[in-house]
Design a protein around this motif. Sequence first.
Motif, PDB file in Angstrom:
ATOM      1  N   GLY A  11       0.832  -1.209   0.000  1.00 50.76           N
ATOM      2  CA  GLY A  11       0.000   0.000   0.000  1.00 50.76           C
ATOM      3  C   GLY A  11       0.860   1.250   0.000  1.00 50.76           C
ATOM      4  O   GLY A  11       1.843   1.326   0.737  1.00 50.76           O
ATOM      5  N   ASP A  12       0.522   2.203  -0.852  1.00 49.82           N
ATOM      6  CA  ASP A  12       1.319   3.446  -0.864  1.00 49.82           C
ATOM      7  C   ASP A  12       1.089   4.225   0.431  1.00 49.82           C
ATOM      8  O   ASP A  12       0.117   3.979   1.151  1.00 49.82           O
ATOM      9  CB  ASP A  12       0.956   4.307  -2.088  1.00 49.82           C
ATOM     10  N   SER A  13       2.012   5.138   0.718  1.00 45.39           N
ATOM     11  CA  SER A  13       1.809   5.992   1.894  1.00 45.39           C
ATOM     12  C   SER A  13       2.460   7.339   1.613  1.00 45.39           C
ATOM     13  O   SER A  13       3.523   7.399   0.973  1.00 45.39           O
ATOM     14  CB  SER A  13       2.387   5.343   3.156  1.00 45.39           C
ATOM     15  N   THR A 125       4.301   2.799   5.626  1.00 46.14           N
ATOM     16  CA  THR A 125       2.903   2.346   5.727  1.00 46.14           C
ATOM     17  C   THR A 125       2.141   3.279   6.652  1.00 46.14           C
ATOM     18  O   THR A 125       2.678   3.701   7.681  1.00 46.14           O
ATOM     19  CB  THR A 125       2.797   0.902   6.260  1.00 46.14           C
ATOM     20  N   MET A 169      -8.558   3.215   8.841  1.00 46.17           N
ATOM     21  CA  MET A 169      -7.711   2.086   8.423  1.00 46.17           C
ATOM     22  C   MET A 169      -6.705   1.711   9.504  1.00 46.17           C
ATOM     23  O   MET A 169      -6.693   2.290  10.589  1.00 46.17           O
ATOM     24  CB  MET A 169      -6.975   2.439   7.139  1.00 46.17           C
ATOM     25  N   GLY A 248     -11.773   5.141   4.530  1.00 40.69           N
ATOM     26  CA  GLY A 248     -11.172   4.360   3.444  1.00 40.69           C
ATOM     27  C   GLY A 248      -9.885   4.935   2.876  1.00 40.69           C
ATOM     28  O   GLY A 248      -9.055   5.484   3.606  1.00 40.69           O
ATOM     29  N   HIS A 249      -9.767   4.857   1.555  1.00 38.55           N
ATOM     30  CA  HIS A 249      -8.496   5.191   0.904  1.00 38.55           C
ATOM     31  C   HIS A 249      -8.154   6.676   0.902  1.00 38.55           C
ATOM     32  O   HIS A 249      -7.033   7.040   0.528  1.00 38.55           O
ATOM     33  CB  HIS A 249      -8.462   4.615  -0.515  1.00 38.55           C
ATOM     34  N   GLN A 251      -7.427   8.118   3.355  1.00 42.42           N
ATOM     35  CA  GLN A 251      -6.340   8.168   4.347  1.00 42.42           C
ATOM     36  C   GLN A 251      -4.980   7.833   3.743  1.00 42.42           C
ATOM     37  O   GLN A 251      -3.951   8.045   4.365  1.00 42.42           O
ATOM     38  CB  GLN A 251      -6.618   7.170   5.482  1.00 42.42           C
ATOM     39  N   ARG A 252      -4.975   7.274   2.552  1.00 46.64           N
ATOM     40  CA  ARG A 252      -3.697   6.861   1.965  1.00 46.64           C
ATOM     41  C   ARG A 252      -3.062   7.956   1.108  1.00 46.64           C
ATOM     42  O   ARG A 252      -1.890   7.833   0.715  1.00 46.64           O
ATOM     43  CB  ARG A 252      -3.919   5.598   1.131  1.00 46.64           C
ATOM     44  N   GLY A 253      -3.858   8.997   0.784  1.00 41.48           N
ATOM     45  CA  GLY A 253      -3.318  10.007  -0.119  1.00 41.48           C
ATOM     46  C   GLY A 253      -3.071  11.331   0.572  1.00 41.48           C
ATOM     47  O   GLY A 253      -3.114  11.423   1.792  1.00 41.48           O
TER      48      GLY A 253
END
Length: 319
Positions: A11-13, A125, A169, A248-249, A251-253
């Motif tokens: 997963g990207d971070s 991560t 997440m 959801g996602h 939080q990853r960007g």
Amino acid sequence: MKRIGVLTSGGDSPGMNAAIRAVVRVSIYNGLKVSGIKRGYEGLLKGDIVDMDISSVGDIIHRGGTKLGTARCEEFKTDEGIDKAIEILRLFGIDGLVVIGGNGSLTGAKRLAEKGFPTIGIPGTIDNDLAYTDYSIGFDTAVNTVVNAISNLRDTSSSHGRVNIVEVMGRDCGDIALYAGLAGGAESIIVPEIESSYDEICRKLISGKNRGKLHSIIILAEGAGDAYGLQNHILSKIDIESRVSILGHLQRGGIPTALDRMLASRFGAKAVELLIEGKEGRTVGIKGNEIIDVDIYEALAMEKEINKDLYDLTGMLAI
Ligand code: F6P
């Protein structure tokens, strides 16, 4: 050590780009060449490898995601996959590899090291689920994203007098929920590491309601349960309106925080230094404010624990 390879995996971070930039620039500063491996181990097995120079990492320090791309790769988990990867690395003249990623990615790095390929791990991560390091790249940005979301939800929650359940997440780790819950002033935090009673949460809501306080923010870590299940439980016990937000996602960007950029830059520099010193099979981390390196086997064998003091503090502050 003449040429270093770098890849991002899993997963990207946010902050991974700053780490790539540091690996490339510190290598070049030390007279080494750098190869960028696209889409993690998947790209490695396909030989999707490009030369990197100073300008190939220009203008990325402030960008989320990863310029090299990333993937989760099943083939790499096999013995044949690892052997093939080492063959390809050698074919491209790569003498040492820096792997930026989470648990699964660092396990891949460990297996490369086991087979004799000089490899260094960098923890990247949002989950912050690696026990050997205080922080991993992307965690701080993700926590800030969640805190901003909580602030927005707090406005509508208090205006309507509702309970807002926010699912975040973290896989099996409750750190995002804990840190964001504390910083966001959540009334309750539910994490996988500590047993929570839904009835206790309801009792708290009822006592709030009796004092005239209808709004409440509950942060639920994804590894600790299901937000709609919790909402149904609350509905069955109390006459109070509630809403669920699964972040959801999102939080990853996002733009990496200064803290994540600093961490990534320091980790990247340290990884290159270790390879230059002839060290291998290690992974970098931070303890206090000190950059450390740990044997990758030992690092991955450590068990992550939740910070119980922070958890208790959250409870005290939300009386
Ligand atoms: O490991 C990072 C993470 O975002 C976890 O928090 C989450 O459970 C998982 O990855 C989601 O994975 P994917 O992006 O493959 O849906």
